[in-house]
Write an enzyme that holds these catalytic residues in place. Structure first.
Site, mmCIF file in Angstrom:
data_model
loop_
_atom_site.group_PDB
_atom_site.id
_atom_site.type_symbol
_atom_site.label_atom_id
_atom_site.label_comp_id
_atom_site.label_asym_id
_atom_site.label_seq_id
_atom_site.Cartn_x
_atom_site.Cartn_y
_atom_site.Cartn_z
ATOM 1 N N ASN A 149 1.657 12.597 2.323
ATOM 2 C CA ASN A 149 1.835 12.147 3.713
ATOM 3 C C ASN A 149 0.581 12.355 4.557
ATOM 4 O O ASN A 149 0.593 12.126 5.757
ATOM 5 C CB ASN A 149 2.996 12.894 4.380
ATOM 6 C CG ASN A 149 4.341 12.425 3.866
ATOM 7 O OD1 ASN A 149 4.431 11.411 3.189
ATOM 8 N ND2 ASN A 149 5.389 13.161 4.178
ATOM 9 N N ASP A 160 8.186 17.541 6.584
ATOM 10 C CA ASP A 160 7.912 16.927 5.280
ATOM 11 C C ASP A 160 6.420 16.895 4.975
ATOM 12 O O ASP A 160 5.904 15.904 4.485
ATOM 13 C CB ASP A 160 8.505 15.514 5.244
ATOM 14 C CG ASP A 160 8.686 14.995 3.814
ATOM 15 O OD1 ASP A 160 8.619 15.808 2.875
ATOM 16 O OD2 ASP A 160 8.880 13.788 3.634
ATOM 17 N N VAL A 170 5.278 -0.432 2.670
ATOM 18 C CA VAL A 170 4.198 -0.483 3.650
ATOM 19 C C VAL A 170 3.192 -1.489 3.115
ATOM 20 O O VAL A 170 2.804 -1.438 1.940
ATOM 21 C CB VAL A 170 3.526 0.894 3.838
ATOM 22 C CG1 VAL A 170 2.485 0.819 4.950
ATOM 23 C CG2 VAL A 170 4.564 1.963 4.160
ATOM 24 N N PHE A 210 13.469 3.010 2.023
ATOM 25 C CA PHE A 210 14.043 1.890 2.782
ATOM 26 C C PHE A 210 13.181 0.642 2.813
ATOM 27 O O PHE A 210 13.535 -0.339 3.439
ATOM 28 C CB PHE A 210 14.308 2.327 4.232
ATOM 29 C CG PHE A 210 15.065 3.607 4.322
ATOM 30 C CD1 PHE A 210 16.362 3.699 3.822
ATOM 31 C CD2 PHE A 210 14.489 4.730 4.879
ATOM 32 C CE1 PHE A 210 17.059 4.893 3.884
ATOM 33 C CE2 PHE A 210 15.184 5.928 4.953
ATOM 34 C CZ PHE A 210 16.465 6.004 4.449
ATOM 35 N N LYS A 228 3.257 17.234 3.016
ATOM 36 C CA LYS A 228 2.862 17.265 1.602
ATOM 37 C C LYS A 228 1.653 16.356 1.463
ATOM 38 O O LYS A 228 1.422 15.493 2.319
ATOM 39 C CB LYS A 228 4.016 16.796 0.704
ATOM 40 C CG LYS A 228 4.561 15.427 1.079
ATOM 41 C CD LYS A 228 5.775 15.078 0.242
ATOM 42 C CE LYS A 228 6.364 13.754 0.694
ATOM 43 N NZ LYS A 228 7.569 13.389 -0.024
ATOM 44 N N ILE A 271 0.820 -1.219 0.000
ATOM 45 C CA ILE A 271 0.000 0.000 0.000
ATOM 46 C C ILE A 271 0.850 1.264 0.000
ATOM 47 O O ILE A 271 0.331 2.374 0.017
ATOM 48 C CB ILE A 271 -0.998 0.009 1.193
ATOM 49 C CG1 ILE A 271 -0.270 -0.225 2.524
ATOM 50 C CG2 ILE A 271 -2.105 -1.016 0.981
ATOM 51 C CD1 ILE A 271 -1.161 -0.053 3.757
ATOM 52 N N GLY A 272 2.174 1.109 -0.008
ATOM 53 C CA GLY A 272 3.052 2.279 -0.052
ATOM 54 C C GLY A 272 4.493 1.853 -0.194
ATOM 55 O O GLY A 272 4.835 0.695 0.062
ATOM 56 N N LYS A 273 5.333 2.803 -0.636
ATOM 57 C CA LYS A 273 6.751 2.492 -0.813
ATOM 58 C C LYS A 273 7.590 3.666 -0.374
ATOM 59 O O LYS A 273 7.163 4.812 -0.493
ATOM 60 C CB LYS A 273 7.047 2.228 -2.299
ATOM 61 C CG LYS A 273 6.749 0.816 -2.732
ATOM 62 C CD LYS A 273 6.698 0.702 -4.230
ATOM 63 C CE LYS A 273 8.029 1.054 -4.872
ATOM 64 N NZ LYS A 273 7.996 0.760 -6.328
ATOM 65 N N GLY A 274 8.780 3.382 0.118
ATOM 66 C CA GLY A 274 9.707 4.441 0.493
ATOM 67 C C GLY A 274 11.119 4.034 0.142
ATOM 68 O O GLY A 274 11.350 2.983 -0.452
#
Length: 361
Positions: free
Chosen positions: A159, A154, A44, A41, A156, A36-39
């Site tokens: 987020n 951060d 998610v 490191f 935006k 459901i998400g990526k970063g």
């Protein structure tokens, strides 16, 4: 950001989980259902806890990538901020964290109304009353973090999540999205170009008023559909952020224009919030329709209710994520004997946490 705990050496088996009814959490406790998400490191994932069938967002971070980028301080800071932000209605809730030799796991609320960014893209812009509601809930969350001496840095639309009722949930305390500058440092760590404050661009020391600039940028985008000074040419956009007057196309109320000019003030010392932080924002005429006590207690009906079919619904999550296969390695408990396992465990000593463990306070 919050200071991280001292990273004291320990053996991999001696991880400080604190007082907890669940001190032995493992990846195998969960069924991992979708990305459901990526970063930078890690990822998610939507996960179902096998023991009670509840759904969580589990952020899975790769220790080797964090260590290679020398980011363990920021990750520990993220954990500490999450621990301290348990007490606020518009901040994501950390249930517990745990680690395996290769990975760190944050077990968070699954907030499934979609990113504010996703809704903004679909609708292009919001009415002033709707933008006011979101900006007020965001200001409340930022004011709370500032009261703990935490600068968010951060803010935006990516987020900012909406819950199933339509309330704001601020998430992602320190995990940059994929595709940000690889050379991110403490001054450029929150480097999404469109939302950078002038002092951040000039690489000058910055204070918590950086968050009020970002709130102004998000409010501007909600009303005008693009961030202030936006240009596809990044150099031109930076030039606008640093030197050009704020463009305020007609059609908006005097109150919101005045607020935007105050928040998007290039000189951080003259910016709204510089003297009295959240109190200045709260008392601005644009927010006069808001009863802040009702807002905090979620007694104000949100202006929009996302379409959510149930606790595991992913229809509001960007398909860029949900189309990805769930990596097979996230649910395995790996070999505990490798030398990397031992050294990386030392680097993240104190990471593991369970709700009810107040030793961090």
């Amino acid at each position: 950001m919050a200071h991280c705990n001292q990273l004291s050496p320990t053996s991999p088996s001696d991880v400080n989980l604190g007082a907890s009814a669940n001190p032995h959490a493992m990846p195998t406790d969960f069924d991992f259902l979708s990305v459901i998400g990526k970063g930078t490191f890690g990822k998610v994932l939507l996960a179902k806890l096998k023991s009670d069938g509840n759904f969580y967002a589990v952020k899975v971070l790769q220790k080797n990538v964090i260590l290679k980028k020398k980011e363990q301080k920021n990750i520990m800071a993220e954990r500490n901020v999450l621990l301290k932000s348990l007490k606020h209605p518009f901040l994501v809730n950390l249930h517990y964290s745990f680690q395996t030799p290769e990975k760190l796991y944050f077990v968070l609320d699954y907030v499934n109304g979609g990113e504010l960014f996703y809704h903004l893209q679909r609708e292009r812009c919001f009415s002033e009353p709707r933008a006011r509601f979101y900006a007020a809930e965001l200001a409340s969350a930022i004011g709370y973090l500032h009261s703990l001496n935490i600068v968010y840095r951060d803010l935006k639309p990516e987020n900012i999540l909406l819950d199933a009722q339509g309330h704001i949930v601020l998430t992602d305390f320190g995990l940059c999205k994929e595709g940000l500058e690889p050379e991110a440092t403490t001054t450029t760590f929150c480097g999404t170009p469109e939302y950078l404050a002038p002092e951040m661009l000039r690489k000058e020391p910055y204070d918590r008023t950086i968050d009020w600039w970002c709130l102004g940028a998000v409010l501007y985008e909600m009303l005008y559909s693009l961030p202030p000074f936006y240009s596809r040419d990044v150099a031109e956009m930076y030039d606008g952020i640093l030197y050009k007057p704020l463009p305020l196309p007609p059609g908006k109320s005097n109150a919101v224009c005045h607020l935007l000019q105050g928040l998007l003030q290039k000189d951080q010392h003259s910016r709204m919030g510089a003297t009295n932080d959240f109190v200045e924002i709260k008392n601005h005429v644009f927010f006069s329709p808001i009863n802040w006590d009702d807002l905090y207690n979620k007694r104000i009906t949100p202006p929009y209710k996302p379409a959510v079919k149930g606790p595991a619904d992913i229809q509001n999550i960007d398909q860029e994520f949900t189309r990805e296969p769930v990596p097979g390695s996230v649910g395995r408990t790996p070999d505990l004997t490798s030398s990397f396992a031992t050294s990386s465990s030392n680097a993240f000593f104190g990471f593991s946490y369970a709700a009810g463990d107040d030793s961090f306070l």
